[in-house]
Design a protein around this motif. Sequence first.
Motif, mmCIF file in Angstrom:
data_model
loop_
_atom_site.group_PDB
_atom_site.id
_atom_site.type_symbol
_atom_site.label_atom_id
_atom_site.label_comp_id
_atom_site.label_asym_id
_atom_site.label_seq_id
_atom_site.Cartn_x
_atom_site.Cartn_y
_atom_site.Cartn_z
ATOM 1 N N PHE A 1 -8.594 -15.924 -10.027
ATOM 2 C CA PHE A 1 -8.166 -15.770 -11.416
ATOM 3 C C PHE A 1 -7.991 -14.297 -11.779
ATOM 4 O O PHE A 1 -7.045 -13.930 -12.476
ATOM 5 N N MET A 2 -8.882 -13.446 -11.285
ATOM 6 C CA MET A 2 -8.737 -12.016 -11.530
ATOM 7 C C MET A 2 -7.448 -11.497 -10.888
ATOM 8 O O MET A 2 -6.715 -10.708 -11.491
ATOM 9 N N THR A 3 -7.161 -11.976 -9.684
ATOM 10 C CA THR A 3 -5.947 -11.570 -8.984
ATOM 11 C C THR A 3 -4.703 -12.025 -9.747
ATOM 12 O O THR A 3 -3.740 -11.266 -9.883
ATOM 13 N N VAL A 4 -4.728 -13.252 -10.255
ATOM 14 C CA VAL A 4 -3.580 -13.784 -11.001
ATOM 15 C C VAL A 4 -3.318 -12.941 -12.244
ATOM 16 O O VAL A 4 -2.167 -12.552 -12.522
ATOM 17 N N PHE A 5 -4.359 -12.618 -13.014
ATOM 18 C CA PHE A 5 -4.167 -11.837 -14.232
ATOM 19 C C PHE A 5 -3.660 -10.426 -13.931
ATOM 20 O O PHE A 5 -2.783 -9.915 -14.621
ATOM 21 N N PHE A 6 -4.181 -9.807 -12.878
ATOM 22 C CA PHE A 6 -3.722 -8.462 -12.543
ATOM 23 C C PHE A 6 -2.284 -8.486 -12.036
ATOM 24 O O PHE A 6 -1.499 -7.582 -12.351
ATOM 25 N N LEU B 1 12.440 -2.006 -7.448
ATOM 26 C CA LEU B 1 11.587 -2.732 -8.388
ATOM 27 C C LEU B 1 11.792 -4.237 -8.277
ATOM 28 O O LEU B 1 10.847 -5.014 -8.444
ATOM 29 N N ALA B 2 13.026 -4.654 -7.988
ATOM 30 C CA ALA B 2 13.274 -6.086 -7.799
ATOM 31 C C ALA B 2 12.534 -6.601 -6.570
ATOM 32 O O ALA B 2 12.006 -7.715 -6.581
ATOM 33 N N GLN B 3 12.467 -5.781 -5.522
ATOM 34 C CA GLN B 3 11.695 -6.176 -4.336
ATOM 35 C C GLN B 3 10.209 -6.270 -4.657
ATOM 36 O O GLN B 3 9.520 -7.188 -4.207
ATOM 37 N N LEU B 4 9.695 -5.325 -5.442
ATOM 38 C CA LEU B 4 8.275 -5.364 -5.820
ATOM 39 C C LEU B 4 7.960 -6.564 -6.706
ATOM 40 O O LEU B 4 6.923 -7.211 -6.543
ATOM 41 N N VAL B 5 8.871 -6.880 -7.622
ATOM 42 C CA VAL B 5 8.664 -8.043 -8.488
ATOM 43 C C VAL B 5 8.659 -9.320 -7.656
ATOM 44 O O VAL B 5 7.821 -10.205 -7.859
ATOM 45 N N SER B 6 9.570 -9.422 -6.694
ATOM 46 C CA SER B 6 9.612 -10.640 -5.876
ATOM 47 C C SER B 6 8.384 -10.737 -4.973
ATOM 48 O O SER B 6 7.847 -11.837 -4.771
ATOM 49 N N THR B 7 7.903 -9.603 -4.450
ATOM 50 C CA THR B 7 6.699 -9.634 -3.615
ATOM 51 C C THR B 7 5.482 -10.037 -4.428
ATOM 52 O O THR B 7 4.698 -10.889 -4.005
ATOM 53 N N GLU B 8 5.319 -9.427 -5.592
ATOM 54 C CA GLU B 8 4.176 -9.781 -6.449
ATOM 55 C C GLU B 8 4.285 -11.225 -6.944
ATOM 56 O O GLU B 8 3.275 -11.912 -7.074
ATOM 57 N N SER B 9 5.505 -11.685 -7.199
ATOM 58 C CA SER B 9 5.681 -13.079 -7.633
ATOM 59 C C SER B 9 5.320 -14.055 -6.520
ATOM 60 O O SER B 9 4.720 -15.101 -6.776
ATOM 61 N N LEU B 10 5.689 -13.704 -5.288
ATOM 62 C CA LEU B 10 5.325 -14.540 -4.153
ATOM 63 C C LEU B 10 3.808 -14.604 -3.981
ATOM 64 O O LEU B 10 3.230 -15.678 -3.779
ATOM 65 N N LEU B 11 3.151 -13.450 -4.095
ATOM 66 C CA LEU B 11 1.689 -13.425 -3.987
ATOM 67 C C LEU B 11 1.024 -14.132 -5.152
ATOM 68 O O LEU B 11 -0.026 -14.764 -4.994
ATOM 69 N N MET C 1 0.816 -1.215 0.000
ATOM 70 C CA MET C 1 0.000 0.000 0.000
ATOM 71 C C MET C 1 0.853 1.270 0.000
ATOM 72 O O MET C 1 0.400 2.328 -0.433
ATOM 73 N N LYS C 2 2.088 1.182 0.451
ATOM 74 C CA LYS C 2 2.956 2.357 0.549
ATOM 75 C C LYS C 2 3.541 2.779 -0.798
ATOM 76 O O LYS C 2 4.074 3.869 -0.910
ATOM 77 N N GLU C 3 3.437 1.916 -1.785
ATOM 78 C CA GLU C 3 4.092 2.183 -3.062
ATOM 79 C C GLU C 3 3.316 3.201 -3.894
ATOM 80 O O GLU C 3 2.093 3.245 -3.873
ATOM 81 N N ASP C 4 4.081 4.006 -4.646
ATOM 82 C CA ASP C 4 3.469 5.024 -5.502
ATOM 83 C C ASP C 4 3.077 4.477 -6.871
ATOM 84 O O ASP C 4 2.181 5.017 -7.511
ATOM 85 N N ILE C 5 3.751 3.441 -7.301
ATOM 86 C CA ILE C 5 3.434 2.883 -8.624
ATOM 87 C C ILE C 5 2.330 1.845 -8.490
ATOM 88 O O ILE C 5 1.930 1.468 -7.393
ATOM 89 N N ARG C 6 1.847 1.384 -9.633
ATOM 90 C CA ARG C 6 0.719 0.456 -9.664
ATOM 91 C C ARG C 6 1.149 -0.922 -9.155
ATOM 92 O O ARG C 6 2.042 -1.556 -9.711
ATOM 93 N N THR C 7 0.512 -1.374 -8.107
ATOM 94 C CA THR C 7 0.714 -2.723 -7.569
ATOM 95 C C THR C 7 -0.655 -3.373 -7.435
ATOM 96 O O THR C 7 -1.681 -2.759 -7.722
#
Length: 196
Positions: free
Chosen positions: A115-120, A141-151, A61-67
């Motif tokens: 499925f909606m979560t996976v596509f987003f 960005l590498a931290q964000l990619v790893s967090t989104e990949s984990l989720l 939630m703290k991030e400024d870019i789209r997550t």
Amino acid sequence: MEMEGESAESSRKVNGETAGEDALVGGNKPLHRFLRIQPKFIGIVLMFFGVNEMMMGFGLMKEDIRTSASLYLPFWQAALLAICGSLSIHSHTYPSKKMVTVCLAMYVVTILAGFMTVFFRISCIIHFCFWGLFSEAHHRLAQLVSTESLLLTSALIVIVLLIVLCSYASASLKSSNTQIIVRQHLTVTDTENTRE
């Protein structure tokens, strides 16, 4: 020689009859098909995945870019997983066809949301990789990619678990006895002709 304490602990009431644990779990009634996979333990796992989603969502939630947190997906997913987990635990403790039907409905809704979560999340990861080419904040960005990949990975595991639960829940709702209903309609003229 059997002790009194053992027989009292190993038996359980099932439909007014006392039966052993294997009679409950390995029964031939349709509802026992759902209880055979131990939905209580899968419900606990689903609740852990829900807590994981929520805790990771607070960080995103703290991030400024789209997550994925920009659509509040971790919080919706956490709420759905908590509901599915608690329903699974309750349906294992108090099994009934109505409870399994409610569980099946919630499983289907959570699968669709998954499925909606996976596509987003896949689109977010692609966005991070593209934006990372032109940004100087490679580590962030590498931290964000790893967090989104984990989720994303946890969402895929949850979808598989829910599909298994759906298949067993739908199998338990089907009747084991196939019944055929034959209806015969006699008209008044047919009965008058047979009397003459």
